[in-house]
Design an enzyme around this catalytic site. Structure first.
Site, PDB file in Angstrom:
ATOM      1  N   GLY A   9       0.794  -1.211   0.000  1.00  0.00           N
ATOM      2  CA  GLY A   9       0.000   0.000   0.000  1.00  0.00           C
ATOM      3  C   GLY A   9       0.831   1.267   0.000  1.00  0.00           C
ATOM      4  O   GLY A   9       2.011   1.268  -0.313  1.00  0.00           O
ATOM      5  N   SER A  10       0.165   2.322   0.400  1.00  0.00           N
ATOM      6  CA  SER A  10       0.789   3.639   0.366  1.00  0.00           C
ATOM      7  C   SER A  10       1.229   4.041   1.761  1.00  0.00           C
ATOM      8  O   SER A  10       1.558   3.203   2.589  1.00  0.00           O
ATOM      9  CB  SER A  10      -0.207   4.637  -0.211  1.00  0.00           C
ATOM     10  OG  SER A  10      -1.344   4.690   0.629  1.00  0.00           O
ATOM     11  N   CYS A  11       1.166   5.312   2.049  1.00  0.00           N
ATOM     12  CA  CYS A  11       1.626   5.840   3.333  1.00  0.00           C
ATOM     13  C   CYS A  11       0.808   5.341   4.515  1.00  0.00           C
ATOM     14  O   CYS A  11       1.186   5.564   5.660  1.00  0.00           O
ATOM     15  CB  CYS A  11       1.665   7.353   3.306  1.00  0.00           C
ATOM     16  SG  CYS A  11       0.068   8.099   2.955  1.00  0.00           S
ATOM     17  N   THR A  12      -0.276   4.653   4.257  1.00  0.00           N
ATOM     18  CA  THR A  12      -1.078   4.102   5.352  1.00  0.00           C
ATOM     19  C   THR A  12      -0.252   3.148   6.209  1.00  0.00           C
ATOM     20  O   THR A  12      -0.421   3.102   7.429  1.00  0.00           O
ATOM     21  CB  THR A  12      -2.326   3.381   4.800  1.00  0.00           C
ATOM     22  OG1 THR A  12      -3.054   4.303   3.999  1.00  0.00           O
ATOM     23  CG2 THR A  12      -3.206   2.865   5.907  1.00  0.00           C
TER      24      THR A  12
END
Length: 103
Positions: A9-12
């Site tokens: 995923g991303s910055c999550t």
């Protein structure tokens, strides 16, 4: 100790790790197969902003986990050892070998 191939995923991912650290629920160590800069960002923010193993302004103790990447071969060796019931002895030995390679 949390052992996973990589984050997703991303910055999550970094936000979730930061929240775990701030709430005292983070693992002591995260063992990765692949280098994961996003996941490491949560640990870096926790240490730099809130302090490592020190009391912050809210009085909470912040414990930032060690994060290590073993690479494909090292991670596969660790996974095989754990499947065969060798467990924590193999993981400690593998981490020491991995750290020695980096020096």
């Amino acid at each position: 100790i949390l052992s996973i191939p990589s984050g997703r995923g991303s910055c999550t991912g970094s936000q979730v790790l930061l929240e775990l650290i701030l709430n005292g629920k983070a693992p002591k160590c995260i063992i990765l197969r692949d280098i994961d800069c996003i996941l490491c960002t949560g640990a870096i923010v926790a240490r730099e902003v809130f302090g490592r193993e020190e009391e912050n302004e809210g009085g909470k103790r912040i414990n930032v986990p060690l994060i290590i990447s073993l690479g494909r071969d090292g991670f596969d060796e660790l996974s095989l050892a754990m499947e065969n019931g060798v467990g924590s002895y193999a993981s400690v030995a593998q981490i020491k070998r991995s750290l020695a390679k980096e020096e």
